[in-house]
Design a protein around this motif. Structure first.
Motif, mmCIF file in Angstrom:
data_model
loop_
_atom_site.group_PDB
_atom_site.id
_atom_site.type_symbol
_atom_site.label_atom_id
_atom_site.label_comp_id
_atom_site.label_asym_id
_atom_site.label_seq_id
_atom_site.Cartn_x
_atom_site.Cartn_y
_atom_site.Cartn_z
ATOM 1 N N THR A 105 20.414 15.632 43.268
ATOM 2 C CA THR A 105 21.081 16.893 43.568
ATOM 3 C C THR A 105 22.491 16.879 42.981
ATOM 4 N N MET A 106 22.925 18.040 42.473
ATOM 5 C CA MET A 106 24.223 18.137 41.796
ATOM 6 C C MET A 106 24.989 19.340 42.335
ATOM 7 N N PRO A 107 25.288 19.358 43.644
ATOM 8 C CA PRO A 107 25.957 20.531 44.218
ATOM 9 C C PRO A 107 27.383 20.691 43.698
ATOM 10 N N GLY A 108 27.712 21.898 43.242
ATOM 11 C CA GLY A 108 29.065 22.176 42.779
ATOM 12 C C GLY A 108 29.382 21.667 41.386
ATOM 13 N N ILE A 109 28.389 21.110 40.689
ATOM 14 C CA ILE A 109 28.626 20.551 39.358
ATOM 15 C C ILE A 109 29.187 21.627 38.424
ATOM 16 N N SER A 110 30.156 21.236 37.617
ATOM 17 C CA SER A 110 30.691 22.134 36.594
ATOM 18 C C SER A 110 30.359 21.544 35.226
ATOM 19 N N GLU A 111 30.487 22.350 34.179
ATOM 20 C CA GLU A 111 30.208 21.836 32.833
ATOM 21 C C GLU A 111 31.182 20.715 32.484
ATOM 22 N N GLU A 112 32.434 20.839 32.929
ATOM 23 C CA GLU A 112 33.423 19.794 32.681
ATOM 24 C C GLU A 112 33.036 18.497 33.400
ATOM 25 N N MET A 113 32.644 18.605 34.677
ATOM 26 C CA MET A 113 32.232 17.424 35.440
ATOM 27 C C MET A 113 30.995 16.767 34.861
ATOM 28 N N PHE A 114 30.152 17.578 34.246
ATOM 29 C CA PHE A 114 28.882 17.061 33.736
ATOM 30 C C PHE A 114 29.085 16.068 32.595
ATOM 31 N N SER A 115 30.236 16.150 31.912
ATOM 32 C CA SER A 115 30.427 15.317 30.731
ATOM 33 C C SER A 115 31.599 14.337 30.823
ATOM 34 N N GLN A 116 32.267 14.254 31.993
ATOM 35 C CA GLN A 116 33.357 13.287 32.138
ATOM 36 C C GLN A 116 33.499 12.859 33.595
#
Length: 314
Positions: A105-116
């Protein structure tokens, strides 16, 4: 290949060990569709049978997804869920795990968080520390958090610690991504004291000033501080206000950014949550599950000092 797809391929391979021909279900909502589509593309590149389900954003973390989504989750080999609100503590996730589905589960994930940040951690190190802390939680009877002159005592006797190392390679294994925490469901009537939450809080985000919480009989009795009115749902009834989780962050790459998915993984932090804990060994089913991060705490498990001012001693 864009960066989101490249990252998604790495996550599916290293953290979930997806295999060619496996059925991978991506559950997302209308706020995280681009991330869902990147994971969908990555799963196809890895030779998986992939499905993408897009639902309306849930109103609260812990709210159940639509029945069709819950049914599909039970049938898939792997579920990965980039959503605004958390599906971690839902019956849908519990039933999928029972059926043998691997769930991230990835609640609240952002594109920025996804890659760093936390996603870039050395997950072999995270896994090792998480295992040590989980075992200590399982063996302990009482946890004690000390912060700025306040003390909160939490009964955890008879409950098992749960690892969330970010590695879910076996049937039925579940947790967050990015991850790095060990957590436990306290006894629902076993928390007493006061605590300062000064990192971030679900319903508010990153905190500019601390919240002060008073807890007795396992229930939140009052919360004061800037924007504390955003937490009124926790005082609506004792079920919502039950202290339901004690968690410990174990990811050295995680950074505090106001998004609880990453905040609760920050190395050397402790978090407490209120609401539902039926998905990890508790008996409280509420309307919500809301976490608050405590920075630079001192934590004892029984009389063993595990963290001192945010520094691990184990």
């Amino acid at each position: 290949m864009n960066q989101l797809v490249k990252t998604a391929e790495g996550v599916l391979s290293s953290c979930l060990a997806v295999k060619k021909g496996e059925e991978v279900l991506i559950v997302t909502d209308n706020t995280r569709k681009e991330i869902g589509e990147a994971i969908y593309e990555a799963a196809g590149n890895l030779g998986c049978e992939r499905l993408l389900m897009v639902m309306n954003e849930r109103e609260l973390s812990g709210q159940e997804p639509p029945k069709a989504v819950a049914a599909a989750m039970k049938s898939a080999d792997v579920v990965i869920a980039p959503t605004a609100q958390s599906l971690t503590h839902t019956n849908a996730r519990i039933e999928a795990a029972k059926a043998g589905t691997r769930v991230a589960t990835m609640p609240g994930i952002s594109e920025e968080m996804f890659s760093q940040g936390a996603m870039t951690a050395d997950y072999s190190k995270v896994e090792k520390l998480t295992a040590v802390v989980t075992e200590m939680l399982s063996k302990a009877s009482v946890a004690r958090i000390e912060k700025d002159g306040h003390t909160l005592t939490i009964s955890i006797k008879g409950r098992d610690g749960v690892p969330s190392p970010g590695v879910y390679r076996e049937p039925g294994k579940c947790g967050n991504l990015p991850s790095g925490e060990a957590y436990i469901a306290p006894l629902e009537d076993g928390s007493e004291g006061e605590m300062i939450v000064d990192g971030s809080m679900v319903g508010i985000g990153k905190l500019d000033s601390p919240l002060h919480m008073v807890i007795s009989g396992g229930k939140l009795r009052s919360v004061t501080g800037e924007k504390s009115e955003n937490l009124d749902v926790l005082l609506k009834n004792e079920t919502n206000g039950t202290l339901c989780e004690l968690g410990i962050g174990t990811n050295e790459a995680a950074v505090l950014n106001g998004i609880i998915l990453e905040d609760e993984k920050v190395y050397g932090t402790v978090h407490i949550a209120f609401g539902t804990n039926t998905s990890f060994g508790g008996v409280n089913k509420a309307e919500c599950h809301m976490d608050g991060i405590i920075l630079r705490p001192t934590l004892y498990l029984d009389e063993i000092k595990v963290i001192e001012d945010g520094v691990f001693l184990v």
